[in-house]
Design a protein around this motif. Sequence first.
Motif, PDB file in Angstrom:
ATOM      1  N   CYS A 103       0.903  -1.252   0.171  1.00  0.00           N
ATOM      2  CA  CYS A 103       0.029  -0.102   0.022  1.00  0.00           C
ATOM      3  C   CYS A 103       0.936   1.189   0.153  1.00  0.00           C
ATOM      4  O   CYS A 103       0.825   2.189  -0.943  1.00  0.00           O
ATOM      5  CB  CYS A 103      -0.981  -0.073   1.279  1.00  0.00           C
ATOM      6  SG  CYS A 103      -2.052   1.420   1.417  1.00  0.00           S
ATOM      7  N   ARG A 126       3.409  -1.534  -7.646  1.00  0.00           N
ATOM      8  CA  ARG A 126       2.599  -0.158  -6.989  1.00  0.00           C
ATOM      9  C   ARG A 126       3.382   0.222  -5.722  1.00  0.00           C
ATOM     10  O   ARG A 126       4.006  -0.945  -5.085  1.00  0.00           O
ATOM     11  CB  ARG A 126       1.044  -0.666  -6.701  1.00  0.00           C
ATOM     12  CG  ARG A 126       0.829  -1.639  -5.772  1.00  0.00           C
ATOM     13  CD  ARG A 126      -0.541  -1.657  -5.256  1.00  0.00           C
ATOM     14  NE  ARG A 126      -0.506  -0.354  -4.043  1.00  0.00           N
ATOM     15  CZ  ARG A 126      -1.440   0.450  -3.981  1.00  0.00           C
ATOM     16  NH1 ARG A 126      -2.517   0.296  -4.281  1.00  0.00           N
ATOM     17  NH2 ARG A 126      -1.230   1.319  -2.694  1.00  0.00           N
ATOM     18  N   LYS A 131      -0.115   9.334   0.660  1.00  0.00           N
ATOM     19  CA  LYS A 131      -1.336   8.549   1.162  1.00  0.00           C
ATOM     20  C   LYS A 131      -2.361   9.258   1.683  1.00  0.00           C
ATOM     21  O   LYS A 131      -2.332  10.151   2.423  1.00  0.00           O
ATOM     22  CB  LYS A 131      -0.749   7.403   2.366  1.00  0.00           C
ATOM     23  CG  LYS A 131       0.186   6.610   1.930  1.00  0.00           C
ATOM     24  CD  LYS A 131      -0.183   5.711   0.989  1.00  0.00           C
ATOM     25  CE  LYS A 131      -1.460   5.046   1.042  1.00  0.00           C
ATOM     26  NZ  LYS A 131      -1.755   4.127  -0.402  1.00  0.00           N
ATOM     27  N   HIS A 273      -8.763  -3.373  -1.830  1.00  0.00           N
ATOM     28  CA  HIS A 273      -9.372  -2.407  -1.127  1.00  0.00           C
ATOM     29  C   HIS A 273     -10.879  -2.510  -1.035  1.00  0.00           C
ATOM     30  O   HIS A 273     -11.749  -2.138  -0.586  1.00  0.00           O
ATOM     31  CB  HIS A 273      -9.293  -0.794  -2.009  1.00  0.00           C
ATOM     32  CG  HIS A 273      -7.749  -0.340  -1.829  1.00  0.00           C
ATOM     33  ND1 HIS A 273      -6.901  -0.694  -2.353  1.00  0.00           N
ATOM     34  CD2 HIS A 273      -7.281   0.330  -0.670  1.00  0.00           C
ATOM     35  CE1 HIS A 273      -5.669  -0.458  -2.052  1.00  0.00           C
ATOM     36  NE2 HIS A 273      -5.927   0.482  -0.892  1.00  0.00           N
ATOM     37  N   GLU A 299      -2.666  -5.790  -3.230  1.00  0.00           N
ATOM     38  CA  GLU A 299      -1.570  -5.044  -2.128  1.00  0.00           C
ATOM     39  C   GLU A 299      -0.744  -6.374  -1.751  1.00  0.00           C
ATOM     40  O   GLU A 299      -1.442  -7.373  -1.312  1.00  0.00           O
ATOM     41  CB  GLU A 299      -2.392  -4.164  -1.150  1.00  0.00           C
ATOM     42  CG  GLU A 299      -2.660  -2.745  -1.788  1.00  0.00           C
ATOM     43  CD  GLU A 299      -2.907  -1.851  -0.789  1.00  0.00           C
ATOM     44  OE1 GLU A 299      -3.211  -0.766  -1.179  1.00  0.00           O
ATOM     45  OE2 GLU A 299      -3.393  -2.226   0.447  1.00  0.00           O
ATOM     46  N   ASP A 310      -2.730  -0.465   5.488  1.00  0.00           N
ATOM     47  CA  ASP A 310      -3.473  -1.508   4.975  1.00  0.00           C
ATOM     48  C   ASP A 310      -3.008  -2.777   5.081  1.00  0.00           C
ATOM     49  O   ASP A 310      -3.172  -3.688   4.255  1.00  0.00           O
ATOM     50  CB  ASP A 310      -3.909  -1.069   3.430  1.00  0.00           C
ATOM     51  CG  ASP A 310      -4.937  -0.057   3.001  1.00  0.00           C
ATOM     52  OD1 ASP A 310      -5.542   0.031   4.158  1.00  0.00           O
ATOM     53  OD2 ASP A 310      -4.919   0.437   2.008  1.00  0.00           O
ATOM     54  N   GLN A 313      -5.410  -5.957   4.666  1.00  0.00           N
ATOM     55  CA  GLN A 313      -5.643  -6.481   3.439  1.00  0.00           C
ATOM     56  C   GLN A 313      -4.563  -7.143   2.521  1.00  0.00           C
ATOM     57  O   GLN A 313      -4.749  -7.410   1.339  1.00  0.00           O
ATOM     58  CB  GLN A 313      -6.454  -5.262   2.587  1.00  0.00           C
ATOM     59  CG  GLN A 313      -5.743  -4.141   2.355  1.00  0.00           C
ATOM     60  CD  GLN A 313      -6.712  -3.218   1.711  1.00  0.00           C
ATOM     61  OE1 GLN A 313      -7.637  -2.846   2.374  1.00  0.00           O
ATOM     62  NE2 GLN A 313      -6.152  -2.231   0.858  1.00  0.00           N
TER      63      GLN A 313
HETATM   64 MN    MN Z   1      -4.069   0.961   0.222  1.00  0.00          MN
END
Ligand code: MN
Length: 343
Positions: A103, A126, A131, A273, A299, A310, A313
């Motif tokens: 993330c 990524r 953020k 997400h 992610e 994050d 996740q």
């Molecule tokens: Mn994220």
Amino acid sequence: MIAVVGQSATDEQLAHFISWIEDRGFSTHVSKGDNETIVGIIGDTTKIDPFLLESMSIIERVQRVSEPFKKANRKFHPEDTVVDCGYGVLLGGGNFQVIAGPCSIEGDNLMDIATQVKDAGATMLRGGAFKPRTSPYAFQGMGPAGLDLLLEASRALEMPVVSEVMDPRDVQLFLDKGVHVMQVGARNAQNFSLLKEVGRTTTPVLLKRGLSGSVDELLMAAEYIMSEGNPNVILCERGIRTFETRTRNTFDVNAIPVLKHLSHLPVVGDPSHATGYTRYVRPAAYAATAAGADGLEIEVHDHPSQAFSDGAQALTPSQFADAMRRIRLIREAVTAPLDESGE
Ligand code: MN
Ligand code: PEP
């Protein structure tokens, strides 16, 4: 409104027609296909007599486009748009890509995560340097130094990178650093100043659906970018806010085929997400792939429990590698040609 120009029209006739339209105060968008050329006409087209256009020898037919999105509309551009993300990575029009990484960019662990996601089959990296956090006291990202780390990994592994730009004043920084794809996040999906600013570049934009954004609002956000001249837009379904509280968001898998029907732009699914919990990310990734997404954004973190954002996740690199194997199989099933009797 679109005017379909027949195959027999010469370049000169086409140019003459376009200047005729533009002289009347309209702008045009030309899409050349194998069999026909479509001239999209933008402006108050109620002032144009469609019968007059149809009476012109090169015009085969004229159709009104009632949707407010024009450049993003498949009627303006029937063929899928293919976005060139750099390092030879094409997205859309049958080219499926997986974007993976943490993330947030946090430091030296980025290179390790990047190497592992690449080995597992990710084709784009990524990581967020800026953020958008609900709390101003939460980690806000490493800023420009984070982009440097991201680009260092990009050069070492020869893979394009995706990173979120939150502020129109930072767009030039992203261009200077050489970020391959600028992400406009869900919270900025209707930040029109930002949309216009990224639209004034030709750098690809990964545009996420707003937190409570409709499909039409997403397409209008894409239209903002395209209307400024940037055709390289990638749409992203990342879940929407509903009454459901068991997951972070509700993944609107429907939106994937709906967007692909309405628009020629590539569509990426973000199961991270969309669900918010590691245990649900893989099934949602499979669903997005099966629904015809042109790519996924997932992610991945080497130590999710220590992630700066994050972590709940994030997939571990080995979970991601497992997911990639199944994604490949699903992709094969979705794209396999059927026998002649098949539909
Ligand atoms: Mn994220
Ligand atoms: C992200 O990609 O880390 C992010 C913040 O995404 P979204 O804008 O979809 O919430």
